[in-house]
Design an enzyme around this catalytic site. Structure first.
Site, PDB file in Angstrom:
ATOM      1  N   GLY A  47      -8.945 -20.358  -5.632  1.00 11.92           N
ATOM      2  CA  GLY A  47      -9.973 -20.236  -6.667  1.00 11.92           C
ATOM      3  C   GLY A  47     -11.015 -19.212  -6.277  1.00 11.92           C
ATOM      4  N   ASP A  82      -7.085 -21.675  10.420  1.00 13.79           N
ATOM      5  CA  ASP A  82      -7.175 -20.370   9.755  1.00 13.79           C
ATOM      6  C   ASP A  82      -8.399 -19.611  10.264  1.00 13.79           C
ATOM      7  OD1 ASP A  82      -6.261 -18.375   8.100  1.00 13.79           O
ATOM      8  OD2 ASP A  82      -7.282 -19.108   6.327  1.00 13.79           O
ATOM      9  N   LYS A 132     -17.673 -22.838  -3.933  1.00  9.66           N
ATOM     10  CA  LYS A 132     -16.246 -22.570  -3.867  1.00  9.66           C
ATOM     11  C   LYS A 132     -15.543 -23.453  -4.877  1.00  9.66           C
ATOM     12  CE  LYS A 132     -12.284 -22.772  -0.732  1.00  9.66           C
ATOM     13  NZ  LYS A 132     -11.850 -23.102   0.645  1.00  9.66           N
TER      14      LYS A 132
END
Length: 998
Positions: free
Chosen positions: A673, A810, A689
C-alpha cells in the site's frame, strides 16, 4: 660536417629503427586504453616529446640490450580501462606482464594466446570478467596469477597440460563454475605455489596431490571440498603453508603428517575433522595453527610447549581435553591463544606472556581451575584477557586490574574472591569489565572513574557491598551498569546521571535505600531501568516519564505516591508491584489514587457510569438488529466502519487521519500500500502506512473517507498477516531507535498504521537517491557513524532486549528512517517475526521463510531457507557497507549476479585497496575510522552465520571503531570468536604476505 655526424649518430640511437617505433606505438595504444594522461601521477615519463622517443625510458617498462620491450610492470598504479592484448602481444620479446592491484576490466580475448614468449603473467586483484580462453600456446609460462577477479565459467583446465613449466599458479577468489579438483593441476610437478581458494572446487582432494613434491604453498580454502585429507599430502615435505579452511573435510589428520616438517602456517579450521592432533607434535616450525570449528578431541601434545616460533594458536570450538602444556608460549613471541569452548582442565600455563608480546588470552568455556598466574599482571601487551565460564578461583593478581592496554577483562562465572584493586583507575584502555557470577566482595573502588573508556560493567551475582561511589558518574562512555544481586547499600548516587551514554541499568536485589535520583531522567539513551527488590522510598521522579524505556522494573521497594502519567502504561507489566504506597488510576493491580471529591460526587459519577452502560447496551442491541436485517455481502457504497486501537497517548482525532488518506498526501509506495503524510491541526505531522487487505479495494477518495464512521471497539474479520505482524511487534516496543507506532485504524478493506513522521526520509534517500539534475544529499562521516551506531542499537534491542527475540527480516537502508536531527529509527516490521526461543534451543531460533530484499538477503536463504537473528546481522552488514562506500547493494560494476559483499571482499587486499573503496566524500582524516567500520561490515557478512557477531557485539564494535582501540569481540561475552577476527585480518592483509616465499 656537424650535420653528417649527427645523422650518423642518430642511426645508433634507441628508437631510430622501425621495430622500436612499432613498439612505441603499441605502448601509446596501451597508454590510451588505460586512460593515462600527461598529468597521471607516476607516468610523466610516458609523455612523448618527439617521434624518436624510446619506450625503454617509460616507468614500468624494461628492455633488453637491443632496446626491445621485455617487461611491463604497472602494478598498484590505480589504473582502469581495458588491456589491448591484440596489440600488446605483438611485442616480440615480451616475457613479463604484471598489472596486479588495479581496476582493470574487460575480458581476456583469444589474442592473449599470441603472447607466446610470456614466462610471467600477473593480472590479479582487478575487475576482469568473462571466461578465460584456452591458454595452451603459452607453453613458456612459469607464473600465472589471475586471482581476485570476476572470471566466470569453468576454467580451461586441459590447457594446463601444455604449461608444464609452471612454478606458480594462482586462480583463487574467482566465481568460476563448479568443478571437481582438476587432475591436470597435479601433473604440474614444478609447482611451488598453488592458490585455488574460493574457486568453486568440489569433490575430494585427489591422492595425486602428493605428486607436487616441490610445493611450498598450497591453498585450497573456501571451497566445497569434502572427504578426507588424502594421506599422499604427507609427501609434500617442503610445504611452508597449507590452507584448507572452510570446506567440508572429514576424517582425521593422516598418519605421516609429521613429515611436513617445514610447515609454518597450517589452517584447517571450519571443517568436520576429528581425532587427535598427535601428528602435529613434530612440526616445531609452526608459526600459526588454526583448527577452530572442528571436532578434534584428546589432549594437546606436550611438545607444543617447546615450539619456539608459534605465535598464533586458535583451537576454539572443538572437544579437546586434558591440560595445556605448562611451558606453552615460554619460548616464542606468542600474540594470540584461543582455546575457548573445549574441555581443557588444569591450570593456565604461567609463561605465555614471557616474551612480552601476548595480545589476546582467551580461555572461555572450559574447565580450568586454580588461580590466575601472577605473571599476567605484568603482561602490558595484553588487550584481551578472557577466562569466563571456568572453575578458576582465588584472588585476582592486583596488577591485572591496571594493565595499560587491556580493553576486555572477562572473569565471569568462576569462583574468584577478594576485591577489585584500586589500580583499576590506571586501566585507561579498559572497555569491558565482566565479573558476574563470582565471589567478589568489598566496595567498588572510587578510582574506577579513572578507567574512563569503560562501556560495559557487569558485577552481578557477587558479594559486593557498601555504597556505589559517586565517582562512577565520571564514566561518560558507560553504556551498561549491571550490579544486580549483591549487597550494595546506601543511596543510589545522583552522579549516575552523568553517565550520559547509559542504556541499561540493573541494580536489583541489593540493599539500596533513599529516593530514586531524579537525575536518571537526564539519561536520554536509557532503554532499561531495573531497580527492583531494594528498599527505595519516596515518590517516583517525574523525570523518568521523559525516558523512552523498553524495560522498567521498580517492584518490591517502599515507593509511595502517584505513578507519573508517562509511566502509567500496561506495557510495563508488574513494574510497580510490591510497593503498597503507590497508587494509579490506570494500573489495575495498584490502589486507586484518592482525591478530595465528596461522596455525593462519587454517587453522581456512579449513576452517570450506569446510564452510559445502559446506553451502550442499547446501541449494541440496535447494531445486532441492523446486522441481522442487512443482506449478506457489503454494498460497496455503504459506509465502512473502522476499529481504532491506540498504543500511546493521542493528541489527534482519528477522523483527521482518515480524511487525509488521499493521492495528494502520498509520500511513498510499497507492495502492501501507500504511505501518506498527515499534517494535524495541533501542528504535528504523522506518517500513515496503509496496508491493503487481500482481495479488497482500497479507499482513496477524500469524499468517501470523510464519510466513514468510526467504531472504537470490536473486531475486523479479515486482517492481513502483514498488518498483524507489524502491529503485534511495534505496539510492544519502546526504544529510541525504533519508530513509534501511535495507533492502528482498521477496516475490512484496509488498515492504517499511524507512526511518528521522519522529516529526513530514509537512509537510502540520503546516500543514494537524487532527483533528476540534482546531487545526492550527502552525509558527513560523523553523521554516518552516528546513524550506524543508532540503527545497530535498535536492532540490538529487537534481538536481545525483548522477552522474545524479534527478527526484522527486511533490514535495509530504506527501512532506516531519519528524524530532524538525523537520528535513525528502524521501521517497517511487515516481515517481522517474534521468535519462540526455548531455553538453549538453537533450532527454535529460526524460521523457514524466504523474505527480504535482493542485495540484503543472507546467503543461507539459498540452501537452508532458515533465517534467524544472524540473517538480520548480515543485512545490517550490507547497510554498513553502503554507509562506508556510498555504493548500492547491487551495481552493474560488481559483475553479473555479484553484490556489494562480494565486491568489498575482493578488495580487502591491502591498506591502499581498502582506502580506495571508501566513499570519496569522506575526508582523508576520517577514512581510517571508516575502514574500521568496514571491517565490522565484513564480519557481519561472513558466509557462515555462526561466524557473524551478535547485534550486541556489533554495537560494541562500532563504538570501539570510533576510537583507536581494536575492534571488540566477534561474538557475545561467553563465547570467543577471535579466530574469526584473525580470519578477517588474514583476508585483508596476511594473504598478501603469505604468498611470498618463506
Amino acid at each position: 660536417m656537424p650535420f653528417l655526424l649527427l645523422l650518423l649518430l642518430s642511426c645508433f640511437l634507441p628508437g631510430s629503427n622501425s621495430s622500436s617505433e612499432s613498439e612505441l606505438q603499441i605502448l601509446v595504444h596501451l597508454k590510451n586504453s588505460l586512460g593515462i594522461t600527461n598529468s597521471t601521477p607516476g607516468f610523466q615519463s610516458w609523455n612523448i616529446p618527439s617521434p624518436s622517443a624510446s619506450a625503454c625510458n617509460f616507468s614500468g617498462i624494461s628492455c633488453n640490450s637491443e632496446y626491445s620491450v621485455t617487461r611491463i610492470n604497472l602494478s598498484s598504479r590505480d589504473l582502469s580501462g581495458t588491456i589491448p592484448f591484440s596489440s600488446l602481444c605483438q611485442l616480440p620479446y615480451l616475457t613479463n606482464v604484471s598489472l596486479t592491484y588495479n581496476y582493470l576490466s574487460g575480458i581476456l580475448t583469444s589474442d592473449l594466446r599470441n603472447c607466446t614468449e610470456l614466462t610471467y603473467l600477473d593480472l590479479s586483484f582487478n575487475n576482469f570478467t568473462g571466461t578465460i580462453p584456452d591458454l595452451t600456446p603459452l607453453h613458456k609460462l612459469q607464473t600465472l596469477v589471475l586471482s581476485d577477479n570476476f572470471f566466470s565459467g569453468v576454467f580451461p583446465w586441459t590447457s594446463l597440460r601444455n604449461l608444464t613449466s609452471l612454478t606458480s599458479l594462482s586462480l583463487g577468489d574467482n566465481p568460476f563454475g563448479p568443478s571437481p579438483f582438476p587432475e591436470e593441476v597435479t601433473n604440474l610437478t614444478s609447482l611451488r605455489w598453488l592458490f585455488l581458494s574460493d574457486s568453486n572446487l568440489n569433490g575430494e582432494i585427489p591422492p595425486s596431490i602428493g605428486d607436487l613434491t616441490a610445493l611450498v604453498d598450497l591453498e585450497l580454502a573456501d571451497n566445497f571440498l569434502s572427504g578426507p585429507i588424502p594421506p599422499e599430502i604427507t609427501k609434500l615435505e617442503k610445504l611452508w603453508e597449507l590452507e584448507l579452511y572452510n570446506n567440508s573435510l572429514t576424517g582425521t589428520l593422516p598418519p605421516g603428517f609429521r613429515n611436513l616438517s617445514e610447515l609454518a602456517y597450517f589452517d584447517a579450521s571450519m571443517n568436520s575433522l576429528e581425532g587427535n592432533v598427535s601428528e602435529l607434535r613434530f612440526l616445531n616450525k609452526l608459526v600459526s595453527l588454526q583448527l577452530f570449528y572442528n571436532d578434534f578431541s584428546g589432549e594437546l601434545p606436550r611438545k607444543f610447549g617447546e615450539f619456539k616460533f608459534l605465535v598464533n594458536l586458535s583451537l576454539y570450538s572443538n572437544r579437546f581435553s586434558g591440560e595445556l602444556p605448562a611451558t606453552l608460549g615460554s619460548w616464542s613471541e606468542m600474540n594470540l591463544i584461543d582455546v575457548s569452548t573445549n574441555s581443557f582442565s588444569g591450570r593456565i600455563p604461567p609463561d605465555m606472556c614471557r616474551m612480552g608480546t601476548m595480545d589476546k588470552l582467551l580461555f572461555l568455556e572450559n574447565k580450568f581451575s586454580g588461580e590466575i598466574p601472577a605473571s599476567y599482571g605484568n603482561c602490558n601487551s595484553l588487550t584481551r584477557f578472557r577466562v569466563g565460564n571456568n572453575s578458576l578461583s582465588g584472588v585476582v593478581p592486583a596488577a591485572l586490574w591496571s594493565l595499560p592496554n587491556v580493553n576486555i577483562i572477562d572473569l565471569e562465572i568462576n569462583q574468584f574472591e577478594g576485591a577489585i584493586g584500586a589500580g583499576i583507575g590506571k586501566a585507561k584502555s579498559l572497555n569491558q569489565l565482566y565479573l558476574a557470577g563470582n565471589k567478589f566482595s568489598g566496595k567498588i573502588p572510587a578510582e574506577i572513574s579513572g578507567a574512563s573508556a569503560l562501556v560495559g560493567i557487569d558485577f552481578s551475582s557477587n558479594g559486593f557491598s557498601g555504597e556505589v561511589p559517586a565517582t562512577i558518574g565520571g564514566l561518560r562512555s558507560l553504556a551498561s551498569l549491571l550490579l544486580q544481586n549483591n549487597s550494595f547499600s546506601g543511596a543510589i548516587p545522583d552522579a549516575i546521571g552523568g553517565c550520559v551514554s547509559l542504556d541499561a541499568i540493573n541494580l536489583a536485589g541489593n540493599l539500596f535505600t533513599g529516593k530514586i535520583p531524579a537525575s536518571l531522567g537526564n539519561l536520554r539513551s536509557l532503554n532499561s531501568l531495573v531497580l527492583s527488590n531494594n528498599a527505595l522510598s519516596g515518590a517516583i521522579p517525574e523525570s523518568l516519564a521523559s525516558l523512552k524505556l523498553s524495560s522498567l522494573d521498580l517492584s518490591n521497594n517502599k515507593l509511595t505516591g502517584t505513578i507519573p502519567s508517562g509511566l502509567s502504561a500496561n506495557a510495563y507489566g508488574g513494574a510497580f508491584a510490591g510497593n503498597p504506597g503507590l497508587c494509579s488510576n490506570s494500573i489495575s493491580y495498584l490502589n486507586p489514587c484518592s482525591n478530595s471529591s465528596s461522596s455525593s460526587s462519587r454517587i453522581i459519577r456512579l449513576v452517570v457510569t450506569c446510564l452510559l452502560a445502559v446506553f451502550a447496551l442499547l446501541l449494541c442491541l440496535m447494531g445486532l438488529f441492523l446486522l441481522k436485517k442487512r443482506p449478506s455481502g457489503r454494498d460497496p457504497k455503504s459506509p465502512v466502519s473502522w476499529d481504532v486501537k491506540s498504543f500511546r497517548v493521542l493528541s489527534f482525532d482519528e477522523q483527521e487521519i482518515i480524511k487525509s488518506i488521499s493521492e495528494d498526501n502520498i509520500i511513498g509506495k510499497g507492495g502492501s500500500g501507500n504511505v501518506y503524510r498527515v499534517d494535524l491541526g495541533v501542528g504535528s505531522t504523522m506518517a500513515v502506512k496503509q496496508i491493503l487487505h487481500p482481495s479488497t479495494d482500497t479507499i482513496t477518495s477524500k469524499t468517501t473517507a470523510a464519510m466513514l464512521p468510526v467504531r472504537r471497539s470490536g473486531s475486523v474479520r479479515s486482517l492481513s498477516r502483514e498488518f498483524e505482524a507489524e502491529v503485534n511487534t511495534l505496539s510492544s516496543i519502546r526504544h529510541v531507535n525504533v519508530v513509534k507506532l501511535y495507533c492502528s485504524i482498521t477496516s475490512e478493506d484496509s488498515s492504517l498504521l499511524v507512526y511518528e513522521y521522519m522529516p529526513n526520509g530514509s537512509l537510502w534517500d540520503r546516500i543514494h537517491s537524487a532527483a533528476a539534475g540534482e546531487k545526492k544529499l550527502g552525509l558527513d562521516w560523523e553523521t554516518r557513524r552516528e546513524i550506524a551506531v543508532g540503527a545497530a542499537k535498535g536492532l540490538e534491542y529487537l534481538h536481545h532486549g525483548c522477552d522474545r527475540p524479534i527478527l526484522h527480516r527486511d533490514v535495509k537502508s530504506s527501512n532506516i528512517l531519519l528524524d530532524e536531527s538525523f537520528k535513525p529509527r528502524i521501521a517497517d516490521f511487515g516481515l517481522a517475526k517474534i521468535l519462540q526461543c526455548a531455553a538453549g534451543g538453537k533450532d527454535s531460533s529460526s524460521t523457514y521463510v524466504i523474505a527480504g530484499t535482493h542485495g540484503y538477503i543472507a546467503p543461507e536463504y539459498a540452501y537452508t531457507w532458515k533465517v534467524n537473528e544472524k540473517s538480520d546481522v548480515y543485512s545490517f552488514g550490507v547497510v554498513l557497507m553502503e554507509l562506508v562506500t556510498g555504493r548500492r547493494p547491487m551495481e552493474s560494476e560488481f559483475g553479473d549476479g555479484k553484490d556489494i559483499v562480494y565486491w568489498v571482499a575482493h578488495r580487502l587486499t591491502s591498506q591502499d585497496s581498502v582506502m580506495g573503496i571508501i566513499d570519496g566524500s569522506i575526508s582523508e582524516s576520517e577514512k581510517e575510522e571508516a575502514a574500521r567500520v568496514l571491517k565490522v561490515a565484513v564480519l557481519c557478512t561472513a558466509t557462515l552465520p555462526a561466524m557473524r557477531p551478535s547485534m550486541r557485539t556489533v554495537v560494541q564494535m562500532l563504538e570501539d571503531a570510533s576510537g583507536s582501540r581494536p575492534i571488540g569481540e566477534i561474538e557475545g561475552k561467553h563465547q570467543s570468536f577471535d579466530g574469526g577476527e584473525a580470519k578477517l585480518e588474514k583476508v585483508s592483509s596476511y594473504k598478501v604476505v603469505s604468498r611470498s616465499s618463506p
